[in-house]
Design a protein around this motif. Structure first.
Motif, PDB file in Angstrom:
ATOM      1  N   LEU A  31       0.864  -1.172   0.000  1.00 54.05           N
ATOM      2  CA  LEU A  31       0.000   0.000   0.000  1.00 54.05           C
ATOM      3  C   LEU A  31       0.899   1.219   0.000  1.00 54.05           C
ATOM      4  CD1 LEU A  31      -0.315   1.122   3.336  1.00 54.05           C
ATOM      5  CD2 LEU A  31      -1.034  -1.264   3.362  1.00 54.05           C
ATOM      6  N   TYR A  32       0.332   2.381  -0.373  1.00 53.71           N
ATOM      7  CA  TYR A  32       1.169   3.547  -0.656  1.00 53.71           C
ATOM      8  C   TYR A  32       0.668   4.793   0.055  1.00 53.71           C
ATOM      9  CZ  TYR A  32       3.290   0.567  -4.117  1.00 53.71           C
ATOM     10  OH  TYR A  32       3.955  -0.479  -4.716  1.00 53.71           O
ATOM     11  N   TYR A  33       1.631   5.615   0.461  1.00 55.60           N
ATOM     12  CA  TYR A  33       1.383   6.909   1.078  1.00 55.60           C
ATOM     13  C   TYR A  33       1.897   7.972   0.101  1.00 55.60           C
ATOM     14  CZ  TYR A  33       1.568   3.983   5.369  1.00 55.60           C
ATOM     15  OH  TYR A  33       1.391   3.010   6.323  1.00 55.60           O
ATOM     16  N   ALA A  34       1.020   8.831  -0.379  1.00 55.77           N
ATOM     17  CA  ALA A  34       1.394   9.818  -1.392  1.00 55.77           C
ATOM     18  C   ALA A  34       1.198  11.225  -0.853  1.00 55.77           C
ATOM     19  CB  ALA A  34       0.554   9.632  -2.660  1.00 55.77           C
ATOM     20  N   ALA A  35       2.249  12.041  -0.911  1.00 56.80           N
ATOM     21  CA  ALA A  35       2.167  13.440  -0.490  1.00 56.80           C
ATOM     22  C   ALA A  35       1.481  14.255  -1.571  1.00 56.80           C
ATOM     23  CB  ALA A  35       3.563  13.991  -0.225  1.00 56.80           C
ATOM     24  N   ALA A  36       0.620  15.180  -1.161  1.00 59.62           N
ATOM     25  CA  ALA A  36      -0.040  16.053  -2.125  1.00 59.62           C
ATOM     26  C   ALA A  36       0.974  16.915  -2.860  1.00 59.62           C
ATOM     27  CB  ALA A  36      -1.069  16.936  -1.416  1.00 59.62           C
ATOM     28  N   ASP A  37       2.029  17.329  -2.165  1.00 62.05           N
ATOM     29  CA  ASP A  37       3.110  18.123  -2.749  1.00 62.05           C
ATOM     30  C   ASP A  37       4.428  17.449  -2.393  1.00 62.05           C
ATOM     31  OD1 ASP A  37       4.990  19.920  -3.587  1.00 62.05           O
ATOM     32  OD2 ASP A  37       4.168  21.641  -2.510  1.00 62.05           O
ATOM     33  N   PRO A  38       5.094  16.796  -3.349  1.00 62.49           N
ATOM     34  CA  PRO A  38       6.356  16.113  -3.034  1.00 62.49           C
ATOM     35  C   PRO A  38       7.410  17.019  -2.415  1.00 62.49           C
ATOM     36  CG  PRO A  38       5.582  15.503  -5.215  1.00 62.49           C
ATOM     37  CD  PRO A  38       4.715  16.625  -4.759  1.00 62.49           C
ATOM     38  N   ALA A  39       7.317  18.333  -2.662  1.00 61.77           N
ATOM     39  CA  ALA A  39       8.279  19.267  -2.084  1.00 61.77           C
ATOM     40  C   ALA A  39       7.979  19.557  -0.615  1.00 61.77           C
ATOM     41  CB  ALA A  39       8.286  20.571  -2.879  1.00 61.77           C
ATOM     42  N   GLY A 160      -2.116  17.022  -9.840  1.00 63.44           N
ATOM     43  CA  GLY A 160      -1.073  16.539 -10.735  1.00 63.44           C
ATOM     44  C   GLY A 160      -1.156  15.058 -11.040  1.00 63.44           C
ATOM     45  N   TRP A 161      -2.041  14.333 -10.365  1.00 68.06           N
ATOM     46  CA  TRP A 161      -2.269  12.916 -10.642  1.00 68.06           C
ATOM     47  C   TRP A 161      -3.593  12.751 -11.394  1.00 68.06           C
ATOM     48  CZ3 TRP A 161       0.510   8.530  -8.526  1.00 68.06           C
ATOM     49  CH2 TRP A 161       1.593   8.870  -7.704  1.00 68.06           C
ATOM     50  N   ARG A 162      -3.737  11.639 -12.090  1.00 67.25           N
ATOM     51  CA  ARG A 162      -5.006  11.261 -12.697  1.00 67.25           C
ATOM     52  C   ARG A 162      -5.220   9.767 -12.504  1.00 67.25           C
ATOM     53  NH1 ARG A 162      -4.008   9.726 -18.538  1.00 67.25           N
ATOM     54  NH2 ARG A 162      -1.798  10.148 -18.965  1.00 67.25           N
ATOM     55  N   TRP A 163      -6.477   9.381 -12.497  1.00 68.42           N
ATOM     56  CA  TRP A 163      -6.765   7.953 -12.380  1.00 68.42           C
ATOM     57  C   TRP A 163      -7.181   7.397 -13.740  1.00 68.42           C
ATOM     58  CZ3 TRP A 163     -11.522   5.888 -13.591  1.00 68.42           C
ATOM     59  CH2 TRP A 163     -12.635   6.730 -13.552  1.00 68.42           C
ATOM     60  N   LEU A 164      -6.849   6.123 -13.960  1.00 69.13           N
ATOM     61  CA  LEU A 164      -7.163   5.449 -15.213  1.00 69.13           C
ATOM     62  C   LEU A 164      -7.906   4.154 -14.906  1.00 69.13           C
ATOM     63  CD1 LEU A 164      -3.872   6.358 -15.271  1.00 69.13           C
ATOM     64  CD2 LEU A 164      -4.237   5.863 -17.684  1.00 69.13           C
ATOM     65  N   PRO A 165      -8.979   3.859 -15.651  1.00 68.20           N
ATOM     66  CA  PRO A 165      -9.612   2.547 -15.488  1.00 68.20           C
ATOM     67  C   PRO A 165      -8.694   1.465 -16.041  1.00 68.20           C
ATOM     68  CG  PRO A 165     -10.612   3.744 -17.312  1.00 68.20           C
ATOM     69  CD  PRO A 165      -9.648   4.689 -16.668  1.00 68.20           C
ATOM     70  N   ALA A 180       3.891  14.543 -14.134  1.00 62.09           N
ATOM     71  CA  ALA A 180       5.127  15.317 -14.125  1.00 62.09           C
ATOM     72  C   ALA A 180       6.367  14.447 -14.208  1.00 62.09           C
ATOM     73  CB  ALA A 180       5.181  16.203 -12.878  1.00 62.09           C
ATOM     74  N   ASP A 181       6.380  13.339 -13.490  1.00 64.71           N
ATOM     75  CA  ASP A 181       7.566  12.473 -13.494  1.00 64.71           C
ATOM     76  C   ASP A 181       7.235  11.027 -13.841  1.00 64.71           C
ATOM     77  OD1 ASP A 181       6.173  12.055 -11.171  1.00 64.71           O
ATOM     78  OD2 ASP A 181       7.884  12.322  -9.823  1.00 64.71           O
ATOM     79  N   GLU A 235       8.045   5.907 -15.702  1.00 70.23           N
ATOM     80  CA  GLU A 235       9.417   5.911 -15.192  1.00 70.23           C
ATOM     81  C   GLU A 235       9.522   5.078 -13.921  1.00 70.23           C
ATOM     82  OE1 GLU A 235      13.421   6.548 -14.928  1.00 70.23           O
ATOM     83  OE2 GLU A 235      12.099   7.042 -16.613  1.00 70.23           O
ATOM     84  N   VAL A 236       8.444   5.043 -13.155  1.00 70.82           N
ATOM     85  CA  VAL A 236       8.367   4.254 -11.925  1.00 70.82           C
ATOM     86  C   VAL A 236       7.045   3.500 -11.940  1.00 70.82           C
ATOM     87  CG1 VAL A 236       8.349   4.305  -9.401  1.00 70.82           C
ATOM     88  CG2 VAL A 236       9.691   6.011 -10.660  1.00 70.82           C
ATOM     89  N   ALA A 237       7.086   2.229 -11.581  1.00 71.44           N
ATOM     90  CA  ALA A 237       5.860   1.448 -11.407  1.00 71.44           C
ATOM     91  C   ALA A 237       5.828   0.916  -9.989  1.00 71.44           C
ATOM     92  CB  ALA A 237       5.775   0.306 -12.405  1.00 71.44           C
ATOM     93  N   ALA A 238       4.875   1.404  -9.205  1.00 77.66           N
ATOM     94  CA  ALA A 238       4.645   0.945  -7.850  1.00 77.66           C
ATOM     95  C   ALA A 238       3.414   0.061  -7.881  1.00 77.66           C
ATOM     96  CB  ALA A 238       4.437   2.138  -6.917  1.00 77.66           C
ATOM     97  N   THR A 239       3.590  -1.219  -7.681  1.00 78.88           N
ATOM     98  CA  THR A 239       2.531  -2.195  -7.897  1.00 78.88           C
ATOM     99  C   THR A 239       2.016  -2.760  -6.577  1.00 78.88           C
ATOM    100  OG1 THR A 239       4.206  -3.910  -8.187  1.00 78.88           O
ATOM    101  CG2 THR A 239       3.382  -2.838 -10.169  1.00 78.88           C
ATOM    102  N   GLY A 240       0.914  -3.467  -6.653  1.00 81.70           N
ATOM    103  CA  GLY A 240       0.317  -4.043  -5.465  1.00 81.70           C
ATOM    104  C   GLY A 240       1.109  -5.193  -4.885  1.00 81.70           C
ATOM    105  N   HIS A 241       1.925  -5.835  -5.711  1.00 84.95           N
ATOM    106  CA  HIS A 241       2.748  -6.951  -5.259  1.00 84.95           C
ATOM    107  C   HIS A 241       4.103  -6.829  -5.935  1.00 84.95           C
ATOM    108  CE1 HIS A 241      -0.800  -8.984  -3.537  1.00 84.95           C
ATOM    109  NE2 HIS A 241      -1.434  -8.476  -4.589  1.00 84.95           N
ATOM    110  N   GLY A 242       5.163  -6.901  -5.150  1.00 84.51           N
ATOM    111  CA  GLY A 242       6.506  -6.791  -5.687  1.00 84.51           C
ATOM    112  C   GLY A 242       7.124  -5.428  -5.410  1.00 84.51           C
ATOM    113  N   ILE A 243       8.421  -5.345  -5.632  1.00 84.18           N
ATOM    114  CA  ILE A 243       9.186  -4.125  -5.379  1.00 84.18           C
ATOM    115  C   ILE A 243       9.068  -3.199  -6.581  1.00 84.18           C
ATOM    116  CG2 ILE A 243      11.508  -3.229  -4.950  1.00 84.18           C
ATOM    117  CD1 ILE A 243      12.131  -5.961  -3.658  1.00 84.18           C
ATOM    118  N   ALA A 244       8.951  -1.903  -6.318  1.00 80.33           N
ATOM    119  CA  ALA A 244       8.812  -0.919  -7.400  1.00 80.33           C
ATOM    120  C   ALA A 244       9.973  -1.037  -8.387  1.00 80.33           C
ATOM    121  CB  ALA A 244       8.759   0.494  -6.816  1.00 80.33           C
TER     122      ALA A 244
END
Length: 317
Positions: A31-39, A160-165, A180-181, A235-244
Motif C-alpha cells: 500500500l502507498y502513502y502519497a504526499a499532495a506536494d512532493p516538495a 497533478g495525478w489522474r486515475w485510469l480505469p 510530471a515524473d 518511469e516508476v511502477a509501484a505495484t500491489g505486489h513486488g518491489i517498485a
C-alpha cells in the motif's frame, strides 16, 4: 521475462519509492502513502489501498513517521480485494471523517451488494494460487463512506495525478499516474513479482508479471489494461505486489508483457481463460463453471506436501 535483479527479501518494509511516495509492504501486498506536494512531504497526503485485515495500527504508525499525526485527506482504492481493503474498517474507526474513493464499478464489492467472482486455484502454478479458494471474496460494506472517483479523472487530494480505469483483475480496478515524473501506482493491473508463487513472494525477486492469475476473471480486459499502462511510458511502477521498478528495465519488461500477454500471462486452461465473469454496476452477473473442484485441488497439494516431507525425512535418515 527474467530480471537481473537479485533477491530483495531484505528490502525495508517501509520506504520511499519516488518523490513524495512511500510504500508499506504488508506481508505480501503493498500500500502507498502519497504526499499532495512532493516538495512538502509533511503536508497533506493520501493513502492508496489499505492492506490486510488487522493492519490498521501498523498503517497508522508508519503514517505518523512520514506525515505526523495528520490523517490523510482521502483514501483511494485501486480495488476492493481482501488484501487491498482489509485494513480499511480499522482505519475508518480512527479516521472517521476521511472519505474513501473507488471506481463506480467497484462499489458493489465495497457496499455489501456483491461478492467477487470465485478464485481459480487451477491457474498460476504456485502455493499462493493453489490456496486461493480459501481467500475472502465476500463484499465489505462501508456504506456511504465510499464515493465514486471524480468523472474528470482527477484524484482527490493529489493535484497533478489522474486515475485510469484498468479493469480485468476486477471490474472497477484503477491505477493512478503522476504526469510530471511519470510515476505509476498500478495496483494489480500488473505486478513486479510472480505473485502466484510463495517462494517468489518471499524473496521478492523483481519481474514484471501479469495480474495475480487466480483472482483475475477477465483476461481480455486485463490485456488491454496492460497495453494502456505501457502507453504511459512510466518511469516508476509501484505495484500491489513486488518491489517498485524504474526506468528502461521497467519499460522493456512491461513492453514484453504487453506484446506476449496471451502467451505469458493468460492461462492456457482455467475457469476464466476463455470466458470472463460478467459484471455491471450492481455486481457480478454470471461466472463460468469451475474446471476442477477446489477441494480436490487442495487435497492434491496437501498430498504433494506430505510426500515431499516424507522424502526429505527419508534422505535425512
Amino acid at each position: 521475462m527474467t530480471s537481473n535483479h537479485a533477491s530483495r527479501a531484505s528490502t525495508p518494509a517501509f520506504m520511499a519509492v519516488a518523490p513524495g511516495l512511500h510504500v508499506l509492504r504488508d506481508v505480501f501486498v503493498n500500500l502507498y502513502y502519497a504526499a499532495a506536494d512532493p516538495a512538502q512531504p509533511a503536508g497533506d497526503w493520501v493513502l492508496v489501498d489499505a492492506g490486510l485485515a488487522g493492519s490498521a495500527e501498523k498503517i497508522r504508525r508508519h503514517a505518523a513517521e512520514a506525515f505526523g499525526p495528520t490523517p490523510p485527506v482521502a483514501i483511494l482504492l485501486t480495488h476492493g480485494h481482501f488484501d487491498h481493503a482489509g485494513g480499511l474498517a480499522g482505519l475508518l474507526e480512527t479516521w472517521p471523517d476521511v472519505p474513501v474513493y473507488a471506481h463506480p464499478l467497484e462499489l458493489p464489492y465495497l457496499t455489501g451488494r456483491s461478492a467477487y467472482p470465485p478464485a481459480d486455484p487451477t491457474v498460476g502454478g504456485g502455493l499462493m494460487a493453489w490456496s486461493s479458494f480459501l481467500y475472502p471474496r465476500q463484499p465489505y460494506d462501508f456504506g456511504a463512506r465510499v464515493q465514486p472517483l471524480p468523472t474528470d479523472h482527477t484524484v482527490p487530494g493529489l493535484p497533478g495525478w489522474r486515475w485510469l480505469p484498468t479493469p480485468g483483475h476486477t471490474p472497477g480496478h484503477v491505477s493512478f499516474f503522476r504526469n510530471a515524473d511519470k510515476v505509476l501506482v498500478a495496483g494489480d493491473a500488473f505486478t513486479t513479482v510472480v505473485g502466484e508463487s510463495a517462494l517468489a513472494t518471499l524473496t521478492q525477486k523483481q519481474q514484471v508479471h501479469g495480474p495475480p492469475a487466480y483472482f483475475t476473471p477477465d483476461w481480455d480486459a486485463a490485456r488491454r489494461s496492460v497495453a494502456a499502462l505501457l502507453a504511459l511510458a512510466p518511469e516508476v511502477a509501484a505495484t500491489g505486489h513486488g518491489i517498485a521498478m524504474h526506468g528502461e528495465a521497467l519499460r522493456q519488461q512491461l513492453a514484453d508483457l504487453a506484446t506476449h500477454f496471451n502467451a505469458e500471462a493468460r492461462p492456457k486452461i482455467g475457469r476464466y481463460a476463455h470466458e470472463p465473469a460478467v459484471a455491471d454496476a450492481s455486481g457480478v452477473r454470471s461466472v463460468p463453471p469451475p474446471l476442477v473442484n477446489p477441494w480436490l485441488k487442495a487435497l492434491a497439494v496437501a498430498g504433494a506436501v506430505v510426500g515431499l516431507v516424507a522424502l526429505l525425512r527419508k534422505k535425512q535418515g
